[in-house]
Design a protein around this motif. Structure first.
Motif, PDB file in Angstrom:
ATOM      1  N   ASP A  12       0.613  -1.147  -0.154  1.00  0.00           N
ATOM      2  CA  ASP A  12      -0.335   0.143  -0.516  1.00  0.00           C
ATOM      3  C   ASP A  12       0.438   1.388   0.382  1.00  0.00           C
ATOM      4  O   ASP A  12       0.657   2.593  -0.410  1.00  0.00           O
ATOM      5  CB  ASP A  12      -1.278   0.074   1.465  1.00  0.00           C
ATOM      6  N   LEU A  13       1.903   1.383   0.919  1.00  0.00           N
ATOM      7  CA  LEU A  13       2.976   2.180   0.901  1.00  0.00           C
ATOM      8  C   LEU A  13       3.574   2.654  -0.461  1.00  0.00           C
ATOM      9  O   LEU A  13       3.896   3.775  -0.807  1.00  0.00           O
ATOM     10  CB  LEU A  13       3.894   2.310   2.301  1.00  0.00           C
ATOM     11  N   LEU A  14       4.037   1.804  -1.209  1.00  0.00           N
ATOM     12  CA  LEU A  14       4.601   1.915  -2.281  1.00  0.00           C
ATOM     13  C   LEU A  14       3.618   2.451  -3.339  1.00  0.00           C
ATOM     14  O   LEU A  14       3.648   2.989  -4.306  1.00  0.00           O
ATOM     15  CB  LEU A  14       5.064   0.217  -2.721  1.00  0.00           C
ATOM     16  N   LEU A  15       2.490   2.054  -3.384  1.00  0.00           N
ATOM     17  CA  LEU A  15       1.217   2.244  -4.008  1.00  0.00           C
ATOM     18  C   LEU A  15       1.185   3.940  -4.116  1.00  0.00           C
ATOM     19  O   LEU A  15       1.130   4.592  -4.737  1.00  0.00           O
ATOM     20  CB  LEU A  15       0.214   1.908  -4.514  1.00  0.00           C
ATOM     21  N   ALA A  16       0.874   4.004  -3.036  1.00  0.00           N
ATOM     22  CA  ALA A  16       0.963   5.741  -2.311  1.00  0.00           C
ATOM     23  C   ALA A  16       1.944   6.256  -2.879  1.00  0.00           C
ATOM     24  O   ALA A  16       2.002   7.108  -3.387  1.00  0.00           O
ATOM     25  CB  ALA A  16       0.869   5.511  -1.140  1.00  0.00           C
ATOM     26  N   GLU A  17       3.327   5.839  -3.085  1.00  0.00           N
ATOM     27  CA  GLU A  17       4.757   6.597  -3.279  1.00  0.00           C
ATOM     28  C   GLU A  17       4.338   6.739  -4.563  1.00  0.00           C
ATOM     29  O   GLU A  17       4.201   8.084  -5.131  1.00  0.00           O
ATOM     30  CB  GLU A  17       5.613   5.594  -2.791  1.00  0.00           C
ATOM     31  N   ALA A  18       4.617   6.052  -5.195  1.00  0.00           N
ATOM     32  CA  ALA A  18       4.506   5.522  -6.970  1.00  0.00           C
ATOM     33  C   ALA A  18       3.024   6.727  -7.165  1.00  0.00           C
ATOM     34  O   ALA A  18       3.207   7.959  -8.562  1.00  0.00           O
ATOM     35  CB  ALA A  18       3.888   4.228  -7.627  1.00  0.00           C
ATOM     36  N   LYS A  19       2.052   6.622  -6.835  1.00  0.00           N
ATOM     37  CA  LYS A  19       1.047   7.805  -6.958  1.00  0.00           C
ATOM     38  C   LYS A  19       1.226   8.997  -7.381  1.00  0.00           C
ATOM     39  O   LYS A  19       1.213   9.954  -8.445  1.00  0.00           O
ATOM     40  CB  LYS A  19      -0.519   7.495  -6.313  1.00  0.00           C
ATOM     41  N   GLN A  20       1.743   8.967  -6.174  1.00  0.00           N
ATOM     42  CA  GLN A  20       2.542  10.940  -5.854  1.00  0.00           C
ATOM     43  C   GLN A  20       3.276  11.378  -7.086  1.00  0.00           C
ATOM     44  O   GLN A  20       3.369  12.356  -7.150  1.00  0.00           O
ATOM     45  CB  GLN A  20       2.984  10.894  -4.051  1.00  0.00           C
ATOM     46  N   HIS A  21       4.241  10.678  -6.721  1.00  0.00           N
ATOM     47  CA  HIS A  21       5.482  10.322  -7.340  1.00  0.00           C
ATOM     48  C   HIS A  21       4.532  10.449  -8.712  1.00  0.00           C
ATOM     49  O   HIS A  21       5.238  11.627  -9.646  1.00  0.00           O
ATOM     50  CB  HIS A  21       6.556   9.474  -7.641  1.00  0.00           C
ATOM     51  N   GLN A  22       4.141   9.921  -9.452  1.00  0.00           N
ATOM     52  CA  GLN A  22       3.508  10.513 -10.774  1.00  0.00           C
ATOM     53  C   GLN A  22       2.625  11.499 -11.030  1.00  0.00           C
ATOM     54  O   GLN A  22       2.461  12.088 -12.117  1.00  0.00           O
ATOM     55  CB  GLN A  22       2.547   8.911 -10.749  1.00  0.00           C
ATOM     56  N   ASP A  23       2.228  11.763 -10.066  1.00  0.00           N
ATOM     57  CA  ASP A  23       1.123  12.724 -10.359  1.00  0.00           C
ATOM     58  C   ASP A  23       1.887  14.196 -10.568  1.00  0.00           C
ATOM     59  O   ASP A  23       1.639  15.226 -10.643  1.00  0.00           O
ATOM     60  CB  ASP A  23       0.221  13.085  -9.087  1.00  0.00           C
ATOM     61  N   HIS A  24       3.025  14.034  -9.479  1.00  0.00           N
ATOM     62  CA  HIS A  24       4.431  15.355  -9.239  1.00  0.00           C
ATOM     63  C   HIS A  24       4.503  15.524 -10.377  1.00  0.00           C
ATOM     64  O   HIS A  24       4.766  16.700 -11.435  1.00  0.00           O
ATOM     65  CB  HIS A  24       4.878  15.422  -8.587  1.00  0.00           C
ATOM     66  N   PHE A  25       5.448  14.755 -11.063  1.00  0.00           N
ATOM     67  CA  PHE A  25       5.244  14.530 -12.864  1.00  0.00           C
ATOM     68  C   PHE A  25       4.473  15.430 -13.812  1.00  0.00           C
ATOM     69  O   PHE A  25       4.620  15.473 -14.800  1.00  0.00           O
ATOM     70  CB  PHE A  25       5.564  13.381 -13.502  1.00  0.00           C
TER      71      PHE A  25
END
Length: 236
Positions: free
Chosen positions: A122-135
Motif C-alpha cells: 500500500d505504501l509503495l502504491l501511494a508513493e508511486a501515485k504521488q510521484h507520478q502526479d508530481h511529474f
C-alpha cells in the motif's frame, strides 16, 4: 546478651542479604544492558559508502540511515559520482546508465493522502501515485507506464521484499527522456532508485537486467554489518 547477639547477627545477615540482592540486581542489569552496550549501531548521517567486490564487475552501495540503513548493488565496469551540478542530489554514473537513490519519509503528508492501507504494498502504491502526479503536474504530456509490484518468496517460504516499478517518458514526437523508478520499503521510509538512460544503445532489456541485480541484492543492514562495512576500504 544472647538476645542482643542474635539481633546483631540478624542485622548482619539482613545486611548481607540486602547486599547480595543489590549485587544480583546490578549483575542482572549489566547482563540485560550488556548487548546494548556491545551492539554496534549504524550511523545516521545519510552518507553512502561504495565497496568494490574482490571479483567480477559492479559496486555495492551502503547508505547509512540509522535503523533504516540499507545496501544495494549496481553492475558495471566504470563508476563515478556527480554531486556538484545539482546540490542535494547525487547522481551515480555506471557505464551508460545514470542512477539516483532517493529516500522518502513514509510519513510525508503528500504520500499519506494517497495511502489506502497499512501494508508495504500500500505504501509503495501511494508513493508511486504521488510521484507520478508530481511529474504529470510538471509536464502533463508525459506518458506513465506501470509495471506493478513484484516480490519473490524467501528460500524458507516466507514472503519476500516487495518492489514497485514504473517508468515515465516523453510523449511521441518529443525528445526522448525515459526514466525508470523502482521502489521498496525500509523501516522509516521508501527507497526509490531512479534509472536514466544516457546513450541510445542502452535498451529496456539492459535496464531490466540491472534491476534484477538491484532487487536481488537489496537488503537492510544490522549494526554489526554497518561496523564491518565502515572498517572496509572504499572503492577508488
Amino acid at each position: 546478651m544472647g538476645s542482643a547477639a542474635q539481633n546483631a547477627n540478624r542485622l548482619i545477615a539482613n545486611a548481607s542479604s540486602a547486599s547480595a540482592w543489590r549485587i544480583v540486581f546490578l549483575v542482572s542489569v549489566m547482563l540485560m544492558q550488556g548487548p546494548l552496550f556491545l551492539h554496534s549501531q549504524c550511523p545516521d548521517n545519510g552518507e553512502t559508502k561504495v565497496i568494490k567486490p574482490n571479483e567480477g564487475t559492479g559496486y555495492y552501495f551502503y547508505k547509512f540511515l540509522g535503523d533504516s540503513s540499507f545496501r544495494y548493488f549496481l553492475d558495471g565496469k566504470t563508476f563515478s559520482f556527480n554531486e556538484k551540478d545539482d546540490p542535494g542530489k547525487t547522481i551515480i554514473f555506471i557505464d551508460d546508465i545514470a542512477y539516483e537513490s532517493i529516500v522518502k519519509d513514509k510519513d510525508r503528508d503528500d504520500i499519506k493522502k494517497y495511502l489506502k492501507g497499512s501494508k508495504a504494498e500500500d505504501l509503495l502504491l501511494a508513493e508511486a501515485k504521488q510521484h507520478q502526479d508530481h511529474f504529470k503536474n510538471l509536464v502533463p504530456s508525459i506518458v506513465i507506464t506501470d509495471f506493478g509490484i513484484s516480490s519473490a518468496d524467501n528460500p524458507d517460504g516466507s514472503k519476500g521484499r516487495a518492489f514497485y516499478l514504473w517508468k515515465k517518458e516523453n510523449a511521441p514526437g518529443k525528445e526522448v527522456a525515459t526514466q525508470y523508478l523502482c521502489s521498496t520499503v525500509v523501516k522509516n521510509g521508501v527507497v526509490v532508485l531512479s534509472t536514466m538512460l544516457i546513450k541510445p544503445p542502452v535498451s529496456e532489456d539492459d535496464v531490466f537486467r540491472q534491476l534484477r541485480e538491484y532487487t536481488s541484492h537489496f537488503d537492510t543492514l544490522s549494526g554489526d554489518q554497518c561496523a564491518q562495512v565502515l572498517a572496509m576500504p572504499s572503492a577508488p
